[in-house]
Design a protein around this motif. Structure first.
Motif, short mmCIF file in Angstrom:
data_model
loop_
_atom_site.label_atom_id
_atom_site.label_comp_id
_atom_site.label_asym_id
_atom_site.label_seq_id
_atom_site.Cartn_x
_atom_site.Cartn_y
_atom_site.Cartn_z
N PRO A 2 14.95 81.90 68.63
CA PRO A 2 14.58 81.39 69.18
C PRO A 2 14.51 82.48 70.83
O PRO A 2 16.12 81.66 70.79
CB PRO A 2 14.25 79.89 69.21
CG PRO A 2 14.46 80.26 67.92
CD PRO A 2 15.09 81.45 67.01
N GLY A 3 13.93 82.20 71.97
CA GLY A 3 14.11 82.08 72.90
C GLY A 3 14.36 83.88 73.41
O GLY A 3 14.60 83.92 74.27
N ALA A 9 8.67 81.12 66.73
CA ALA A 9 9.76 81.91 66.87
C ALA A 9 9.24 83.51 65.58
O ALA A 9 10.17 84.10 66.09
CB ALA A 9 11.03 81.69 66.97
N VAL A 54 10.31 75.93 68.81
CA VAL A 54 11.49 77.26 67.87
C VAL A 54 10.46 77.30 66.04
O VAL A 54 10.76 78.79 66.13
CB VAL A 54 12.73 76.16 67.18
CG1 VAL A 54 13.01 76.78 66.62
CG2 VAL A 54 13.19 75.79 68.76
N ILE A 84 12.60 75.11 74.49
CA ILE A 84 13.70 76.47 73.41
C ILE A 84 14.17 77.14 74.77
O ILE A 84 14.06 76.86 76.28
CB ILE A 84 12.10 77.69 73.61
CG1 ILE A 84 11.48 76.92 72.01
CG2 ILE A 84 13.37 79.28 73.41
CD1 ILE A 84 10.43 77.78 72.46
#
Length: 262
Positions: A137-138, A132, A129, A78
């Motif tokens: 994502p992230g 999520a 991912v 990620i």
């Protein structure tokens, strides 16, 4: 950790039930955000708090200090779009943090209990991912940092608030730390070892009152980060009632991951 994902027209709700935080109350860490299409908030990477991290991130060879160098660090699958925070001196890479030997938490944080382990077990969600939950994502994370008799839950979220939800509170100035206590059983009397007592001690003086579960909200840059502290044994309860200790713990937060260019 269990995940329940509920889909709405323009909102996602991710509920992370922490089994380790059931000693004093059923505590859930909930991330309520807008859909991915609603965009991300400005992290505030130019804030002076992030100066040393940004410099280390840009330095030659910085890739070696990126997440993944240690077993407890966030997944490299990620790209983190916000600062991922950790606790200084727990074994995680902290690019740009203080060089040289770092004193133990017991020597840096008032009332930090001796029952804690020096190197905690750390878990970061999402790990992939796919976890999520429909968001970028992230753009968010929940970290559990387990010191044994003390467990921390650290949350960061860059997503714009869900407009259908209750209005979010005003973001405080960077560097601000707010401390609140949450527990329906707050006010229970305890002794210095954390044992429950009658409301009046043996000398006739009022016993120390348990304040509940501490939640620190630390604003760094433009985003607030939540740190929930769970003192799970009687000998660690004194720390959860120590405002000086809790605020000192909030000052141990350091950036261990995150891409300032995103």
């Amino acid at each position: 950790m269990d995940f329940v994902v509920a889909s709405k027209k323009e909102a996602w709700l991710v509920t992370c039930k922490m089994e380790t935080l059931l000693a004093y109350a059923a505590i859930s860490c909930v991330i309520a955000t807008g859909s991915a299409a609603q965009g991300l908030r400005d992290v505030g990477w130019t804030d002076t708090y992030f100066n040393s991290y940004r410099s280390a991130f840009r330095a030659p060879g910085a890739a070696a200090a990126e997440p993944g160098a240690g077993p407890s660090e966030p997944s490299t699958s990620i790209v983190w779009l916000l600062p991922v925070l950790g606790i200084l001196g727990t074994g995680e890479n902290a690019p740009g943090a203080t060089a040289g030997p770092i004193p133990t938490l017991k020597n840096r944080v008032p009332d930090w209990p001796a029952c804690t382990t020096e190197k905690p077990q750390i878990k970061t969600v999402p790990e992939t991912v796919e976890q999520a939950a429909g968001l970028i994502p992230g753009s968010w994370y929940v970290r559990t940092i387990n010191f044994g008799c003390i467990k921390l839950v650290l949350e960061g979220n860059r997503n714009e608030p869900d407009p259908a939800a209750a209005p979010a509170g005003q973001v405080q100035e960077s560097g601000t730390t707010e401390l609140n206590f949450h527990d329906e059983n707050a006010g229970t009397a305890i002794d210095p070892e954390g044992n429950l007592l009658n409301q009046v001690g043996p000398t006739g003086a009022p016993a120390v009152k348990d304040k509940g579960t501490p939640v620190l909200t630390v604003t760094l840059g433009n985003l607030p980060y939540s740190l929930t502290v769970d003192c799970v044994t009687p000998e660690s309860r004194t720390f959860c009632n120590s405002e000086s200790g809790l605020r000192a713990l909030g000052k141990q937060l350091v950036v261990i991951a995150g891409d300032p260019t995103k």
